[in-house]
Design a protein around this motif. Structure first.
Motif, PDB file in Angstrom:
ATOM      1  N   ILE A  10      89.362   1.679 -45.441  1.00  0.00           N
ATOM      2  CA  ILE A  10      87.976   1.245 -45.594  1.00  0.00           C
ATOM      3  C   ILE A  10      87.915  -0.174 -46.154  1.00  0.00           C
ATOM      4  CG2 ILE A  10      85.830   1.661 -46.859  1.00  0.00           C
ATOM      5  CD1 ILE A  10      86.438   4.644 -46.703  1.00  0.00           C
ATOM      6  N   GLU A  11      88.728  -0.448 -47.156  1.00  0.00           N
ATOM      7  CA  GLU A  11      88.722  -1.781 -47.750  1.00  0.00           C
ATOM      8  C   GLU A  11      89.197  -2.824 -46.743  1.00  0.00           C
ATOM      9  OE1 GLU A  11      87.407  -2.660 -50.497  1.00  0.00           O
ATOM     10  OE2 GLU A  11      86.888  -0.610 -51.048  1.00  0.00           O
ATOM     11  N   ALA A  12      90.204  -2.468 -45.929  1.00  0.00           N
ATOM     12  CA  ALA A  12      90.687  -3.400 -44.905  1.00  0.00           C
ATOM     13  C   ALA A  12      89.606  -3.682 -43.870  1.00  0.00           C
ATOM     14  CB  ALA A  12      91.934  -2.830 -44.226  1.00  0.00           C
ATOM     15  N   GLU A  13      88.843  -2.657 -43.506  1.00  0.00           N
ATOM     16  CA  GLU A  13      87.763  -2.845 -42.548  1.00  0.00           C
ATOM     17  C   GLU A  13      86.668  -3.739 -43.131  1.00  0.00           C
ATOM     18  OE1 GLU A  13      87.401  -1.897 -39.379  1.00  0.00           O
ATOM     19  OE2 GLU A  13      89.486  -1.249 -39.467  1.00  0.00           O
ATOM     20  N   ARG A 118      80.912  -1.112 -38.820  1.00  0.00           N
ATOM     21  CA  ARG A 118      81.964  -2.043 -38.424  1.00  0.00           C
ATOM     22  C   ARG A 118      81.440  -3.471 -38.344  1.00  0.00           C
ATOM     23  NH1 ARG A 118      86.549   0.202 -35.965  1.00  0.00           N
ATOM     24  NH2 ARG A 118      87.301  -1.950 -35.985  1.00  0.00           N
ATOM     25  N   GLU A 119      80.160  -3.626 -38.038  1.00  0.00           N
ATOM     26  CA  GLU A 119      79.577  -4.965 -37.953  1.00  0.00           C
ATOM     27  C   GLU A 119      79.154  -5.498 -39.314  1.00  0.00           C
ATOM     28  OE1 GLU A 119      77.895  -6.939 -35.213  1.00  0.00           O
ATOM     29  OE2 GLU A 119      78.121  -5.643 -33.465  1.00  0.00           O
ATOM     30  N   LEU A 120      78.585  -4.646 -40.151  1.00  0.00           N
ATOM     31  CA  LEU A 120      77.971  -5.108 -41.395  1.00  0.00           C
ATOM     32  C   LEU A 120      78.798  -4.803 -42.636  1.00  0.00           C
ATOM     33  CD1 LEU A 120      74.307  -4.003 -40.606  1.00  0.00           C
ATOM     34  CD2 LEU A 120      75.291  -6.292 -40.378  1.00  0.00           C
ATOM     35  N   ARG A 121      79.746  -3.897 -42.524  1.00  0.00           N
ATOM     36  CA  ARG A 121      80.647  -3.552 -43.628  1.00  0.00           C
ATOM     37  C   ARG A 121      79.912  -3.001 -44.854  1.00  0.00           C
ATOM     38  NH1 ARG A 121      82.931  -4.623 -39.617  1.00  0.00           N
ATOM     39  NH2 ARG A 121      84.868  -5.784 -39.353  1.00  0.00           N
ATOM     40  N   ALA A 122      78.821  -2.338 -44.671  1.00  0.00           N
ATOM     41  CA  ALA A 122      78.098  -1.720 -45.775  1.00  0.00           C
ATOM     42  C   ALA A 122      78.524  -0.254 -45.881  1.00  0.00           C
ATOM     43  CB  ALA A 122      76.592  -1.819 -45.550  1.00  0.00           C
ATOM     44  N   ARG A 123      78.976   0.148 -47.054  1.00  0.00           N
ATOM     45  CA  ARG A 123      79.488   1.506 -47.218  1.00  0.00           C
ATOM     46  C   ARG A 123      78.426   2.558 -46.941  1.00  0.00           C
ATOM     47  NH1 ARG A 123      83.395   1.474 -52.577  1.00  0.00           N
ATOM     48  NH2 ARG A 123      84.956  -0.011 -51.772  1.00  0.00           N
ATOM     49  N   ALA A 124      77.172   2.229 -47.197  1.00  0.00           N
ATOM     50  CA  ALA A 124      76.103   3.195 -46.944  1.00  0.00           C
ATOM     51  C   ALA A 124      76.055   3.585 -45.470  1.00  0.00           C
ATOM     52  CB  ALA A 124      74.762   2.605 -47.372  1.00  0.00           C
TER      53      ALA A 124
END
Length: 253
Positions: A10-13, A118-124
């Motif tokens: 997740i952090e890498a993404e 994948r585009e915005l990288r927001a965990r929510a």
């Protein structure tokens, strides 16, 4: 994959620059499948109830909110009604095929939330992929209750399952409304016009609460309410796929 490995992935993404992903292709394909299959499935369900309140809209919505034998007779008709058997058969066939529809619909929304993440990288957004899955489980439980209710009504009996029906129905529609709010909020980060459409999708989710509280008057609003986020996500999927094709770049994995 161990929990630590998932966290690292997740952090890498999150560290990757925003870019169209292959998930948009899947989202677009599933969205088209939902559109086609949904249009066909709508024709399977009974088109007219016996004496349902106009606020319910389609008889299938009235069935989902049925609270007693009087409601069932208003949907399917009394025993002397020559259309009762046809309505019962159509409703059962439609609910049987609804299992495939719920899988397609949940896949479309879940894949779309994943693509947005994948585009915005927001965990929510990553967490939001579980909302349509939970809605699909509620729908499956709801269908199981509806089959029991319908079987009892056909035999002239009352099904205790009717007392449990309101809970999965309300949970399903609230989860779908929340998914649309998430999609709308994500769209506001793509530009001015997307922000406008995202805001409209968020506002469109409000009537869901009205429909759950007073279904006899507002249940018909559930369809256009859900359509706001659905159409927005389909447009985002088309735009995301087109951006990658126009740039001549393969979609990221």
């Amino acid at each position: 994959m161990p929990l630590g490995g998932v966290q690292q992935w997740i952090e890498a993404e999150r560290a990757r620059p925003p870019a169209p992903t292959r998930a948009w292709y899947w989202t677009l394909a599933l969205g088209i499948a939902v559109l086609v299959f949904g249009a066909w499935l709508t024709q399977i369900f009974p088109q007219q109830g016996h004496a349902i309140a106009p606020g319910y809209g389609a008889p299938v919505l009235a069935f989902e909110f049925a609270g007693g034998q009087d409601d069932l007779e208003a949907i399917f008709g009394v025993e002397s009604d020559p259309q009762q058997v046809a309505r019962l058969a159509a409703m059962r066939t439609g609910n049987e095929r609804d299992y495939l529809y719920m899988l397609l619909y949940a896949g479309f929304l879940g894949c779309g939330c994943f693509a947005l993440w994948r585009e915005l990288r927001a965990r929510a957004l990553l967490a939001a992929t579980m909302l349509p899955a939970a809605a699909a489980l509620c729908d499956a439980y709801e269908n199981w209750l509806l089959f029991d209710i319908q079987a009892a009504f056909t035999a002239g009996d009352y099904s205790p399952a009717m007392a449990s029906l309101p809970y999965p129905v309300a949970a399903k529609f609230l989860l779908l409304a929340l998914t649309n709010v998430v999609i709308g909020a994500a769209a506001t980060r793509f530009g001015r016009w997307w922000a406008l459409f995202g805001t409209l999708a968020i506002l469109a989710a409000i009537p869901t609460v009205m429909a759950i509280i007073t279904p006899a008057a507002f249940a018909w609003m559930l369809i256009p309410s859900a359509a706001g986020g659905w159409l927005l996500l389909l447009a985002l999927a088309a735009a995301g796929s087109w951006r990658a094709i126009a740039r001549g770049q393969p979609l990221a994995g």
